[in-house]
Scaffold this motif. Structure first.
Motif, short mmCIF file in Angstrom:
data_model
loop_
_atom_site.label_atom_id
_atom_site.label_comp_id
_atom_site.label_asym_id
_atom_site.label_seq_id
_atom_site.Cartn_x
_atom_site.Cartn_y
_atom_site.Cartn_z
N UNK A 185 54.71 41.75 64.17
CA UNK A 185 55.92 41.84 64.97
C UNK A 185 55.70 41.55 66.44
N UNK A 186 54.46 41.73 66.91
CA UNK A 186 54.13 41.41 68.30
C UNK A 186 53.76 39.94 68.46
N UNK A 187 53.69 39.21 67.35
CA UNK A 187 53.42 37.77 67.43
C UNK A 187 52.00 37.42 67.80
N UNK A 188 51.03 38.28 67.43
CA UNK A 188 49.65 37.94 67.77
C UNK A 188 49.21 36.70 66.98
N UNK A 189 48.18 36.04 67.48
CA UNK A 189 47.70 34.83 66.82
C UNK A 189 46.85 35.13 65.60
N UNK A 190 46.05 36.19 65.66
CA UNK A 190 45.21 36.56 64.51
C UNK A 190 44.54 37.88 64.80
N UNK A 191 44.05 38.52 63.74
CA UNK A 191 43.18 39.68 63.88
C UNK A 191 41.82 39.32 63.31
N UNK A 192 40.77 39.60 64.09
CA UNK A 192 39.40 39.33 63.70
C UNK A 192 38.78 40.60 63.15
N UNK A 193 38.00 40.48 62.08
CA UNK A 193 37.35 41.67 61.50
C UNK A 193 36.06 41.26 60.80
N UNK A 194 35.39 42.25 60.21
CA UNK A 194 34.15 42.02 59.48
C UNK A 194 34.11 42.90 58.25
#
Length: 288
Positions: A185-194
């Motif tokens: 909903x905030x329009x972020x480009x991506x979430x990075x994780x491991x």
């Protein structure tokens, strides 16, 4: 306005104590030669959060001559010293304290942390899986909202946000569904994780809209179904490209798993996601 192309290196699950020295030397060389704009490390610097493991991990990270942000992984909270686990969980990070959950401010891009590790989880034991508390989510959303208009946003966390395993509805990350919707909903480009030791690049549908989730593999001897790797992320205009760079020169398309698994153990049961390269160890890797 600075619209230049940005290159990020996304590392995860180095696991000092079971680190792959050949892989780390290769990554050091890549960073020294290519000078990425930043390095994002999404947790599990150590294997058992021992002092010697932290000393080695912090020295290695501090020697990287580029901006770095580091997330906390479940393996980075003391296992055997319960006093430290509950009252001083980050004490052993003192050598890189300024890098922990650091918000990186790059030209028209912000990398913002999201905490997914907890000291304990009353819902389940062991406490290795993800949990996004309301406080952690609120901090991340506030940091996103504070960015200037037009800033591209990457969020960095340790655990993938998938809340339930699809085939049997097993709980993976507590509050993951709500968190994904809020970030979308905030329009972020991506979430990075491991956390799961195989790379992925997938877009999921949430009630807040689509959310891109990018996962990095491991640089340790704890392999799941892909060789040691890290993600090269190139941001050019409106495009974000992910290249799962690895020691075996396997194509990115053959490195990516299509579904988030339960954990970093090699796939043994029918239905466990396996990368096309299928580099599955014959036996389970060591854990200590």
């Amino acid at each position: 306005m600075d619209d230049r192309t940005l290159k990020l290196f996304h590392l995860s699950d180095i696991h000092f104590g079971l680190e792959d020295r050949r892989a780390l030397a290769w990554v050091e060389e890549c960073i020294a030669r290519e000078k990425p704009d930043a390095v994002a490390i999404t947790g599990d610097l150590t294997m058992r959060a021992r002092h010697g493991e932290f000393d080695a991990a912090c020295a290695w990270i501090r020697a990287l001559d580029v901006p770095v942000t580091v997330e906390i992984g479940n393996h980075d909270i003391p296992y055997f010293n319960l006093f430290e686990r509950f009252f001083q969980p980050y004490r052993r990070f003192h050598a890189i304290e300024d890098l922990i959950e650091a918000e990186l401010d790059l030209p028209r891009l912000a990398i913002i942390p999201l905490k997914t590790t907890t000291r304990a989880q009353w819902q389940r034991f062991p406490w290795s899986n993800g949990w996004v508390t309301q406080g952690a989510l609120d901090e991340t959303l506030a940091a996103i909202d504070a960015q200037p208009a037009g800033t591209r946003i990457l969020v960095a966390a340790h655990h993938p946000l998938t809340e339930r395993r699809e085939r049997d509805n097993k709980l993976l990350t507590i509050n993951g569904t709500k968190t994904m919707a809020a970030l979308a909903g905030r329009g972020i480009d991506a979430i990075l994780s491991g956390h799961i030791h195989d790379p992925f690049d997938m877009t999921v549908t949430t009630s807040g809209g689509p959310l891109r989730m990018i996962g990095a593999g491991t640089l340790s001897h704890r392999l799941r179904s892909t060789p040691p790797s890290f993600n090269e992320i190139v941001i050019e205009g409106d495009e974000i490209r992910v290249n799962a760079r690895n020691l075996e020169d396997v194509a990115t398309t053959d490195m990516l798993i299509k579904e988030v698994p339960e954990n970093a153990l090699p796939p043994r049961a029918p239905g466990d996601p396996v990368a096309p390269v299928g580099a599955v160890p014959a036996i389970d890797p060591p854990v200590s």
